[in-house]
Design a protein around this motif. Structure first.
Motif: not given
Length: 325
Positions: A13-18, A307-316, A320-323
Motif C-alpha cells: 500500500y505504501v508503494c502504491a501511494g508513492i 484510516n492509514s490507506y484510504p481507498g485501497m484494497m487487494v483483489n484475489q 492493489v486496486v481502488c476500493q
C-alpha cells in the motif's frame, strides 16, 4: 494483530501511494500503468495482452529469506490498554423500573446491567448489546435473567423492588508476545531499462524518508533499507528487474477485549465480624459477549486500515486496486 503477510500488504500500500500520489485512478508518476501486487508475477503478467511488454510496469512485494534475528520484546510482556469503546446505549431510572434508550443514529454498543437488593442479597443481570438489538430485546434479555423479572417494551422491572441500572463500554488490551525482524523484497519489473531507473530512483527516494509505516492493525512497523540490485538475467526476454530489500520490525500481539467494570463486590472485616457489599456479577451468556467483541474488533481493524490507506484494497490475485472497484 499484524503478521508477516499483513505487514507485506501494508508495504505494498505504501508503494502504491508513492507511485500514485494523486490516487490509483489518476496517472502514475511515470504516466505509464504500474501494477502493484503483494506476491510474485503471474503467468498472465508476462504472456497476456496487458503485460510487461505492452508498456505496463509491475511492482511486487514478497517475503525474502534471511537468517533469524532476535529482537527483544518489552520485559515482562506487560498488558497495555490500546483502545476504548464508549457505550452508546443509556439507561434511565423510572419509578421502580429501568428504561433502556438507544442512540438516534449510529451503532448501539455497550453492556447494560441492572440490579436490586432482596434482603441482604444483591441480584443482578447484564447483557452485551449487539448491532441487531433493539431496546425491547435488551429489556427482554435482562428480565429473563431476574427472578420474576418483567419486560414492558424498553423497560425492566421486578414487582416490589427498586431497580438500578448502568451501562459500560469496552477496552482493548494488548501485549507484545514477539517482536520480529522480517525482510521483504520490493521488485520492479519493466521492459524499458530507462523506466526502471526512473521508477527505482523515485521509489528509493520516497521510501528513504520513511522510517516507520502504518500496519493494518493501527500500529507501526520500523522500515530499514538493506540493499538494492539489478537482475538482468532476463534481458534476452526484454525484461528488466530491480530488487530493493527492506527489513521491517513489527510486533506480534496478543489482543484481549473486555468490558469495563460494572458490578463491584468486596468484604469488610472488623475483628471476627465480616460483612459483604456490592452486587455479584451475573452468569450471562458468554457467547453473546464474544460475538459483540469480535464484531467490534473486526470493525476497528477495518477502520484502522482505511484510516492509514484510504481507498485501497487487494483483489484475489494480491493486486492493489481502488476500493470502489
Amino acid at each position: 494483530m499484524a503478521d508477516a503477510s499483513q505487514v507485506g500488504l501494508a508495504l505494498a500500500y505504501v508503494c502504491a501511494g508513492i507511485l500514485y500520489p494523486e490516487g490509483l485512478e489518476k496517472p502514475s508518476v511515470t504516466g505509464r500503468q504500474t501494477i502493484v501486487r503483494r506476491g510474485w508475477l503471474l503467468p498472465s503478467d508476462i504472456f497476456a495482452a496487458q503485460n510487461i511488454r505492452n508498456n505496463t510496469d509491475f511492482l511486487t512485494v514478497t517475503l525474502a529469506p534471511q537468517k533469524g534475528v532476535v529482537v527483544p520484546e518489552p520485559l515482562g510482556r506487560p498488558w497495555q490498554v490500546q483502545a476504548r469503546v464508549l457505550p452508546t446505549v443509556s439507561v434511565k431510572q423510572s419509578a421502580q423500573a429501568v428504561c433502556i434508550a438507544f442512540p438516534s443514529d449510529g451503532v448501539p454498543s455497550g453492556v447494560v446491567g441492572v440490579w436490586y437488593e432482596a434482603g441482604k442479597t444483591q441480584i443482578s443481570a447484564a447483557y452485551a448489546v449487539t448491532e441487531q438489538d433493539t431496546p425491547e430485546t435488551v429489556a427482554l434479555a435482562l428480565a429473563g435473567q431476574l427472578p420474576k423479572g418483567l419486560a414492558d417494551e424498553n423497560s425492566v422491572q421486578v414487582p416490589g423492588y427498586n431497580l438500578a441500572g448502568n451501562v459500560v463500554g469496552y477496552g482493548q488490551s494488548v501485549r507484545v508476545n514477539r517482536r520480529q525482524n522480517q525482510r521483504y523484497r520490493v521488485s520492479l519489473w519493466t521492459a524499458d531499462s530507462g523506466v526502471r531507473d526512473t521508477l527505482g530512483q523515485f521509489l528509493d527516494t520516497e521510501l528513504a524518508e520513511k522510517s516507520w509505516i502504518s500496519t493494518l492493525d493501527g500500529r507501526q512497523a520500523q522500515l530499514r533499507f538493506v540493499s538494492v540490485e539489478d537482475i538482468d538475467t532476463m534481458q534476452n526476454q526484454a525484461l528488466y528487474r530491480r530488487d530493493y530489500l527492506y527489513e521491517l520490525v513489527f510486533d506480534t500481539l496478543q489482543v484481549q477485549w473486555s468490558s469495563d467494570m460494572m458490578f463491584g463486590a468486596g468484604t469488610v472485616s472488623a475483628g471476627d465480624q465480616v460483612s459483604s457489599f456490592g452486587a455479584i456479577e451475573p452468569a450471562f451468556d458468554n457467547s453473546v459477549v464474544l460475538h459483540a467483541l469480535e464484531a467490534m474488533q473486526a470493525a476497528q481493524t477495518s477502520q484502522a486500515a482505511q484510516n492509514s490507506y484510504p481507498g485501497m484494497m487487494v483483489n484475489q490475485f494480491g493486486t492493489v486496486v481502488c476500493q470502489s472497484h
